[in-house]
Motif scaffolding. Structure first.
Motif, mmCIF file in Angstrom:
data_model
loop_
_atom_site.group_PDB
_atom_site.id
_atom_site.type_symbol
_atom_site.label_atom_id
_atom_site.label_comp_id
_atom_site.label_asym_id
_atom_site.label_seq_id
_atom_site.Cartn_x
_atom_site.Cartn_y
_atom_site.Cartn_z
ATOM 1 N N TYR A 75 26.684 22.629 31.297
ATOM 2 C CA TYR A 75 27.821 22.577 32.231
ATOM 3 C C TYR A 75 27.774 21.227 33.636
ATOM 4 O O TYR A 75 26.996 22.425 34.397
ATOM 5 N N LEU A 76 28.264 21.010 33.532
ATOM 6 C CA LEU A 76 28.598 19.813 34.612
ATOM 7 C C LEU A 76 29.466 20.828 35.580
ATOM 8 O O LEU A 76 30.362 21.267 35.383
ATOM 9 N N ASN A 77 29.480 21.076 36.828
ATOM 10 C CA ASN A 77 30.615 21.773 37.716
ATOM 11 C C ASN A 77 31.151 21.025 38.314
ATOM 12 O O ASN A 77 31.225 20.348 39.366
ATOM 13 N N GLU A 78 32.819 21.912 37.715
ATOM 14 C CA GLU A 78 33.662 21.132 38.091
ATOM 15 C C GLU A 78 33.974 21.430 39.653
ATOM 16 O O GLU A 78 34.488 20.548 40.244
ATOM 17 N N GLY A 79 34.101 22.632 40.258
ATOM 18 C CA GLY A 79 33.868 22.613 41.162
ATOM 19 C C GLY A 79 33.854 22.016 42.330
ATOM 20 O O GLY A 79 33.820 22.405 43.709
ATOM 21 N N HIS A 80 32.314 21.736 42.319
ATOM 22 C CA HIS A 80 31.809 20.301 43.054
ATOM 23 C C HIS A 80 31.886 18.987 42.612
ATOM 24 O O HIS A 80 30.269 18.461 42.596
ATOM 25 N N SER A 81 32.882 18.639 42.542
ATOM 26 C CA SER A 81 32.980 16.928 41.765
ATOM 27 C C SER A 81 32.496 17.059 40.489
ATOM 28 O O SER A 81 31.304 15.810 40.518
ATOM 29 N N TRP A 82 31.763 17.480 39.655
ATOM 30 C CA TRP A 82 31.109 17.776 38.924
ATOM 31 C C TRP A 82 29.350 17.185 38.697
ATOM 32 O O TRP A 82 29.252 16.805 37.918
ATOM 33 N N ALA A 83 29.202 18.166 39.891
ATOM 34 C CA ALA A 83 27.794 17.921 40.285
ATOM 35 C C ALA A 83 27.315 18.228 38.885
ATOM 36 O O ALA A 83 26.938 19.414 38.510
ATOM 37 N N LEU A 84 25.778 17.553 39.248
ATOM 38 C CA LEU A 84 24.767 18.493 38.235
ATOM 39 C C LEU A 84 24.369 19.882 39.097
ATOM 40 O O LEU A 84 23.413 19.443 39.512
ATOM 41 N N ASP A 85 24.392 20.320 37.989
ATOM 42 C CA ASP A 85 23.292 21.851 38.965
ATOM 43 C C ASP A 85 22.424 22.661 38.235
ATOM 44 O O ASP A 85 21.758 22.085 36.961
ATOM 45 N N MET A 86 21.199 22.415 39.004
ATOM 46 C CA MET A 86 19.473 22.099 38.268
ATOM 47 C C MET A 86 19.436 23.422 37.879
ATOM 48 O O MET A 86 18.470 24.035 36.795
ATOM 49 N N ASN A 116 25.242 8.725 34.619
ATOM 50 C CA ASN A 116 25.420 8.185 35.470
ATOM 51 C C ASN A 116 25.735 6.439 36.337
ATOM 52 O O ASN A 116 25.206 5.894 35.447
ATOM 53 N N PRO A 117 27.169 6.316 36.839
ATOM 54 C CA PRO A 117 28.278 7.429 36.576
ATOM 55 C C PRO A 117 29.224 8.295 35.500
ATOM 56 O O PRO A 117 28.584 7.119 34.208
ATOM 57 N N GLY A 118 29.809 8.902 35.765
ATOM 58 C CA GLY A 118 29.811 9.920 34.787
ATOM 59 C C GLY A 118 31.077 9.360 33.436
ATOM 60 O O GLY A 118 32.209 9.050 34.406
ATOM 61 N N ASN A 119 31.446 10.210 32.745
ATOM 62 C CA ASN A 119 32.195 9.380 31.715
ATOM 63 C C ASN A 119 32.081 11.505 31.022
ATOM 64 O O ASN A 119 31.294 11.390 30.119
ATOM 65 N N PRO A 120 33.346 12.085 31.191
ATOM 66 C CA PRO A 120 34.414 11.082 31.584
ATOM 67 C C PRO A 120 35.124 11.946 33.000
ATOM 68 O O PRO A 120 36.119 11.312 33.397
ATOM 69 N N THR A 121 34.211 12.194 33.565
ATOM 70 C CA THR A 121 33.967 13.171 34.818
ATOM 71 C C THR A 121 34.677 12.174 36.133
ATOM 72 O O THR A 121 34.854 12.367 36.851
ATOM 73 N N GLY A 122 33.722 10.783 36.158
ATOM 74 C CA GLY A 122 33.815 9.721 37.325
ATOM 75 C C GLY A 122 32.799 10.076 38.228
ATOM 76 O O GLY A 122 33.412 9.424 39.415
ATOM 77 N N ARG A 171 44.624 19.802 38.197
ATOM 78 C CA ARG A 171 44.856 19.043 39.248
ATOM 79 C C ARG A 171 43.218 18.628 38.453
ATOM 80 O O ARG A 171 42.237 18.576 37.430
ATOM 81 N N CYS A 172 42.734 17.800 39.497
ATOM 82 C CA CYS A 172 41.977 16.675 39.370
ATOM 83 C C CYS A 172 40.352 16.495 40.320
ATOM 84 O O CYS A 172 41.245 16.266 41.944
ATOM 85 N N ASN A 173 39.893 16.298 40.674
ATOM 86 C CA ASN A 173 38.565 15.563 41.223
ATOM 87 C C ASN A 173 38.634 14.651 41.695
ATOM 88 O O ASN A 173 38.785 13.626 41.216
ATOM 89 N N PRO A 174 38.938 14.213 43.433
ATOM 90 C CA PRO A 174 39.124 12.987 43.410
ATOM 91 C C PRO A 174 37.593 11.919 42.233
ATOM 92 O O PRO A 174 36.495 12.443 41.748
#
Length: 471
Positions: A182-193, A216-222, A379-382
């Motif tokens: 799961y990508l981290n939505e709270g940190h702009s959809w970052a990949l958490d190791m 990379n770049p992400g789909n659908p997260t951008g 709510r949407c991340n940049p």
């Protein structure tokens, strides 16, 4: 309505087009008083949404298909020169001819040159380049290299959530197991190791993870991955002996502040030899995205790095036994790899059209985030890249009760209500692998500004009415 909702909820992958056709039928039969057309901004076919094609591409295609046009002298000189040189390098005289198995040699050469320039001079051998009928076809070929087995030995594929819908379906079709991280939505959809390691550890209790799929770049997260994140992924893949598949089809759609695209190959080759010489990597690109958006020509490429020779032999057999890559698609790919340059007759128009497309993407994405984040329950991340706005949806309790009564995912319930009221088609987050209680919607931002502004205003007005209704 309830029966329609239930049907669409259980058959979502096949239902978007059905929604559209049903509403269009109602419009034709004067049964739809609320609006006059369906606006489908749910997916990334931006030509279908009204964005204009690149003139240079269509001039090349037209004259390649009908060389008599060259006699008219109405085309720019560099268009004529490009066509003459292409057929000379290819050695054939008609796009009706078959391609070579792995792609036309001169196109593969230009792909290799493009990659070398993109990666700052890191060498690229055209023999590692394979032209495919789109990136999806390339992903299918890669998945077919593996044996999948059963039980604890069944091959697992680490897949980001949210992510490209069709890839997860391809994994299932191949006989594999999707292993979500799961990508981290709270940190702009970052990949958490830490999350990646958790997913791998849990998966090994019931399957054998062998493939790591990255977008990379992400789909659908951008989002756009940082070098630090990419280095961590490469080290992880080396330690766990994972085959890395890097889906990089949005590499030419980066527009976020202080963002730039780095290929996994570049990062890999700038690390130590213990990684550079050992991590197995395949990367993919496509003409369907970038600033071309030529989805209908179904063409892309994959590059192989450090792949076992036996796997390469198998890959070549698979490619040879499947359809030849499209000639017209390869012509488009060749342009993406080698566009008009400053000083050439077509450059000014080409650059103007490309700039308009990229400016529209950046402008619409920024407007979407501003509009969405001003609305309650959304709510949407940049957005840093790609061409989608992926929005968190938090519905009132009364709306959730209605979803439960109809046996519907909240995102799908919301999208169906929106369609019924406005004619706007969006994607619910369930289509991207989310089933953990989070709800999202996705829509494309690469739409002509006037059409996009109108759609965004309708979404805004609908949402406010929806929230009031269920408050």
């Amino acid at each position: 309505m309830a029966n329609l909702f239930r049907t669409l909820n259980t058959q979502f992958e096949k239902s978007i087009q059905r929604w559209k056709l049903e509403i269009e039928r109602k419009i034709k039969e004067a049964e739809q008083p609320n609006f006059k057309e369906v606006v489908n901004i749910s997916y990334g076919d931006f030509h279908a949404m009204g964005m204009k094609y690149i003139t240079f591409v269509r001039q090349i295609l037209a004259a390649s298909a009908y060389p008599e046009l060259l006699k008219s002298r109405q085309l720019p000189v560099d268009v004529e020169q490009r066509i003459v040189q292409f057929f000379k390098d290819w050695g054939k005289q008609s796009i009706g001819c078959y391609s070579e198995d792995f792609g036309i040699s001169c196109v593969r050469r230009n792909v290799a040159r493009f990659i070398e320039e993109r990666d700052g001079g890191i060498a690229c051998d055209r023999e590692n380049i394979y032209i495919t009928n789109g990136a999806t076809n390339g992903l299918q070929l890669i998945l077919r290299l593996f044996e999948y087995g059963k039980g604890p030995s069944q091959t697992g594929v680490l897949v980001p959530v949210p992510s490209y819908t069709r890839f997860r379906l391809m994994v299932l079709e191949a006989g594999g197991v999707n292993v979500p991280y799961y990508l981290n939505e709270g940190h702009s959809w970052a990949l958490d190791m830490t999350e990646m390691k958790r997913a791998l550890k849990c998966a090994r209790e019931h399957c054998s993870p062998k493939i790591l799929y990255l977008i990379n770049p992400g789909n659908p997260t951008g989002q756009v991955m940082s070098r630090k994140t990419m280095e961590g992924i490469i080290k992880f893949a080396a330690e766990e002996k994972l085959f890395v598949v890097a889906d990089e089809v949005y590499q030419d759609q980066v527009f976020g502040d202080n963002c730039s695209f780095l290929s996994f190959k570049k990062v890999l080759f700038e690390m130590g030899s213990e990684y550079r010489d050992n991590v197995e990597l395949v990367s993919l690109n496509s003409v369907s995205k970038a600033y071309l958006g030529e989805c209908g020509f179904r063409c892309g490429y994959l590059e192989t790095i450090n792949i076992d020779p036996e796997a390469i032999t198998q890959l070549r057999i698979l490619i040879t036994s499947s359809s030849f890559p499209s000639i017209s698609g390869q012509i488009v790919l060749d342009i993406l790899m080698k566009p008009p340059q400053p000083g050439e007759p077509s450059y000014e128009i080409f650059n103007k059209e490309k700039t308009f497309i990229m400016n529209t993407l950046a402008r619409n994405s920024k407007l979407a985030v501003q509009t969405i984040n001003a609305l309650p329950g959304l709510r949407c991340n940049p957005i840093q890249a790609s061409m989608f706005c992926y929005t968190r949806l938090e519905l009132p309790s009364k709306a959730l009760e209605q979803c439960k009564a109809l046996d519907l995912y909240p995102g799908l319930f919301y999208c169906m209500q929106l369609l019924e009221e406005t004619g706007i088609v969006l994607d619910p987050g369930t289509g991207f692998g989310e089933n953990d209680g989070r709800d999202h919607i996705r829509f494309c931002t690469l739409v002509p500004p006037e059409k996009f502004d109108d759609a965004l205003e309708k979404i805004k007005n609908f949402h406010l009415k929806f929230m009031h209704k269920y408050s």
